[in-house]
Design a protein around this motif. Sequence first.
Motif, PDB file in Angstrom:
ATOM      1  N   GLY A  26       5.568  23.181  29.392  1.00  0.00           N
ATOM      2  CA  GLY A  26       6.398  24.158  28.707  1.00  0.00           C
ATOM      3  C   GLY A  26       5.761  24.633  27.414  1.00  0.00           C
ATOM      4  N   CYS A  27       6.088  25.860  27.030  1.00  0.00           N
ATOM      5  CA  CYS A  27       5.553  26.394  25.779  1.00  0.00           C
ATOM      6  C   CYS A  27       6.470  27.507  25.289  1.00  0.00           C
ATOM      7  N   ASN A  28       6.556  27.666  23.979  1.00  0.00           N
ATOM      8  CA  ASN A  28       7.358  28.736  23.388  1.00  0.00           C
ATOM      9  C   ASN A  28       6.551  30.027  23.191  1.00  0.00           C
ATOM     10  N   LEU A  29       5.275  30.001  23.561  1.00  0.00           N
ATOM     11  CA  LEU A  29       4.488  31.233  23.604  1.00  0.00           C
ATOM     12  C   LEU A  29       4.045  31.474  25.039  1.00  0.00           C
ATOM     13  N   ARG A  30       3.515  32.665  25.250  1.00  0.00           N
ATOM     14  CA  ARG A  30       2.984  33.010  26.580  1.00  0.00           C
ATOM     15  C   ARG A  30       1.695  33.793  26.347  1.00  0.00           C
ATOM     16  N   CYS A  31       0.708  33.089  25.808  1.00  0.00           N
ATOM     17  CA  CYS A  31      -0.551  33.739  25.452  1.00  0.00           C
ATOM     18  C   CYS A  31      -1.245  34.215  26.730  1.00  0.00           C
ATOM     19  N   PRO A  32      -1.638  35.463  26.802  1.00  0.00           N
ATOM     20  CA  PRO A  32      -2.227  35.972  28.048  1.00  0.00           C
ATOM     21  C   PRO A  32      -3.540  35.297  28.421  1.00  0.00           C
ATOM     22  N   TYR A  33      -4.178  34.660  27.456  1.00  0.00           N
ATOM     23  CA  TYR A  33      -5.469  34.006  27.725  1.00  0.00           C
ATOM     24  C   TYR A  33      -5.318  32.508  27.960  1.00  0.00           C
ATOM     25  N   CYS A  34      -4.087  32.009  28.002  1.00  0.00           N
ATOM     26  CA  CYS A  34      -3.840  30.564  28.125  1.00  0.00           C
ATOM     27  C   CYS A  34      -4.624  29.953  29.292  1.00  0.00           C
ATOM     28  N   HIS A  35      -5.222  28.800  29.044  1.00  0.00           N
ATOM     29  CA  HIS A  35      -5.999  28.116  30.090  1.00  0.00           C
ATOM     30  C   HIS A  35      -5.182  27.057  30.812  1.00  0.00           C
ATOM     31  N   LEU A  39       1.005  24.735  33.515  1.00  0.00           N
ATOM     32  CA  LEU A  39       1.836  23.904  32.624  1.00  0.00           C
ATOM     33  C   LEU A  39       2.840  24.749  31.848  1.00  0.00           C
ATOM     34  N   VAL A  40       2.463  26.011  31.580  1.00  0.00           N
ATOM     35  CA  VAL A  40       3.317  26.891  30.780  1.00  0.00           C
ATOM     36  C   VAL A  40       4.312  27.647  31.663  1.00  0.00           C
ATOM     37  N   LEU A  41       3.842  28.152  32.805  1.00  0.00           N
ATOM     38  CA  LEU A  41       4.682  29.016  33.638  1.00  0.00           C
ATOM     39  C   LEU A  41       5.522  28.239  34.646  1.00  0.00           C
ATOM     40  N   GLY A  72      -0.546  20.003  25.249  1.00  0.00           N
ATOM     41  CA  GLY A  72       0.365  20.679  26.163  1.00  0.00           C
ATOM     42  C   GLY A  72      -0.355  21.787  26.912  1.00  0.00           C
ATOM     43  N   GLY A  73       0.482  22.861  27.195  1.00  0.00           N
ATOM     44  CA  GLY A  73       1.806  23.221  26.706  1.00  0.00           C
ATOM     45  C   GLY A  73       1.967  23.043  25.201  1.00  0.00           C
ATOM     46  N   GLU A  74       3.230  22.947  24.794  1.00  0.00           N
ATOM     47  CA  GLU A  74       3.521  22.760  23.380  1.00  0.00           C
ATOM     48  C   GLU A  74       4.348  21.488  23.203  1.00  0.00           C
ATOM     49  N   THR A  99      -0.947  21.559  18.466  1.00  0.00           N
ATOM     50  CA  THR A  99       0.293  22.327  18.374  1.00  0.00           C
ATOM     51  C   THR A  99      -0.012  23.778  18.049  1.00  0.00           C
ATOM     52  N   ASN A 100       0.957  24.654  18.359  1.00  0.00           N
ATOM     53  CA  ASN A 100       0.812  26.039  17.911  1.00  0.00           C
ATOM     54  C   ASN A 100       1.509  26.263  16.569  1.00  0.00           C
ATOM     55  N   GLY A 101       2.106  25.238  15.999  1.00  0.00           N
ATOM     56  CA  GLY A 101       2.663  25.326  14.640  1.00  0.00           C
ATOM     57  C   GLY A 101       3.983  26.058  14.539  1.00  0.00           C
ATOM     58  N   LEU A 123      -4.323  28.831  15.668  1.00  0.00           N
ATOM     59  CA  LEU A 123      -3.912  30.050  14.969  1.00  0.00           C
ATOM     60  C   LEU A 123      -4.353  31.198  15.863  1.00  0.00           C
ATOM     61  N   LYS A 124      -3.375  31.905  16.412  1.00  0.00           N
ATOM     62  CA  LYS A 124      -3.674  32.794  17.555  1.00  0.00           C
ATOM     63  C   LYS A 124      -4.253  34.133  17.151  1.00  0.00           C
ATOM     64  N   THR A 125      -3.662  34.713  16.118  1.00  0.00           N
ATOM     65  CA  THR A 125      -4.047  36.060  15.699  1.00  0.00           C
ATOM     66  C   THR A 125      -3.423  36.304  14.341  1.00  0.00           C
TER      67      THR A 125
HETATM   68  S1  SF4 Z   1      -0.228  26.319  25.715  1.00  0.00           S
HETATM   69 FE1  SF4 Z   1      -1.248  27.235  23.924  1.00  0.00          FE
HETATM   70  S2  SF4 Z   1      -2.462  28.941  24.769  1.00  0.00           S
HETATM   71 FE2  SF4 Z   1      -0.967  28.342  26.342  1.00  0.00          FE
HETATM   72  S3  SF4 Z   1       0.784  29.705  26.036  1.00  0.00           S
HETATM   73 FE3  SF4 Z   1       1.190  27.841  24.831  1.00  0.00          FE
HETATM   74  S4  SF4 Z   1       0.408  28.256  22.782  1.00  0.00           S
HETATM   75 FE4  SF4 Z   1      -0.456  29.809  24.151  1.00  0.00          FE
END
Ligand code: SF4
Length: 231
Positions: A26-35, A39-41, A72-74, A99-101, A123-125
């Motif tokens: 799980g994650c509270n972001l959905r970075c398009p480049y996530c590797h 785990l996130v989706l 993670g994930g986060e 963490t993504n902070g 730090l994403k952007t």
């Molecule tokens: S795991 Fe990291 S890279 Fe992937 S969506 Fe979450 S914050 Fe973004």
Amino acid sequence: MGIKGFQGTSLLDFPGRIASLVFFGGCNLRCPYCHNPALVLEPESYPDLPLDEVLAELADRRGFIDGVVVTGGEPTLAADLLPLLQGIRDLGLQIKLDTNGLAPKVLEILLQRQLLDSIACDLKTNPARYGELQWPGGQGVGIQEGLALLLAAPVPVEFRTTCVPGLVESDDIQAMGAAIAGAKEWVLQQFVPSHAMEPSCQALTPHSSETLQAFAELAREHVAAVRLRGL
Ligand code: SF4
């Protein structure tokens, strides 16, 4: 979201130390480049690993690992995070958190309880552009509070930025640098398109080495110790 993965040992993620890795889904972001898109989706597609089983595994490995990287994930979204970290502490192992902070209140509690030995914060952007990384229909995400907390943290914090073309350009480096001015360490990482979550990202051509070198020069106007990784 629970613990989704466990890896016995890694030399890479806790520099100078041998560590085990624990992954949360799980994650509270959905970075398009996530590797870690699965785990996130689709974190529910992985079974939750029981906390006591993970701690028992770590107890078995105490003789040959120095610490545990929690990633993670986060991880800061997970209810199991605090008992996991306390359990790791009770085993006498060091702890690094990725963490993504974006959950400063959780980070504050973990620091107050002295459950972290080091932190890596992505730090994403440009902080003003974080809305581009949220889930569709999201209500906005703010990184400033988390950055302020991490800049004052009593443990080493590595800020790291994956230099994704379009998301990380010179203006973004300047804005990120201003946001973490005075940080002890900032790592600029080369972007690797393969395995990116979005096909549009998989089609991107990474920044050249020269561009990343130029980014590093800009970054050093704000943070003394800037390193490039993955060139
Ligand atoms: S795991 Fe990291 S890279 Fe992937 S969506 Fe979450 S914050 Fe973004």
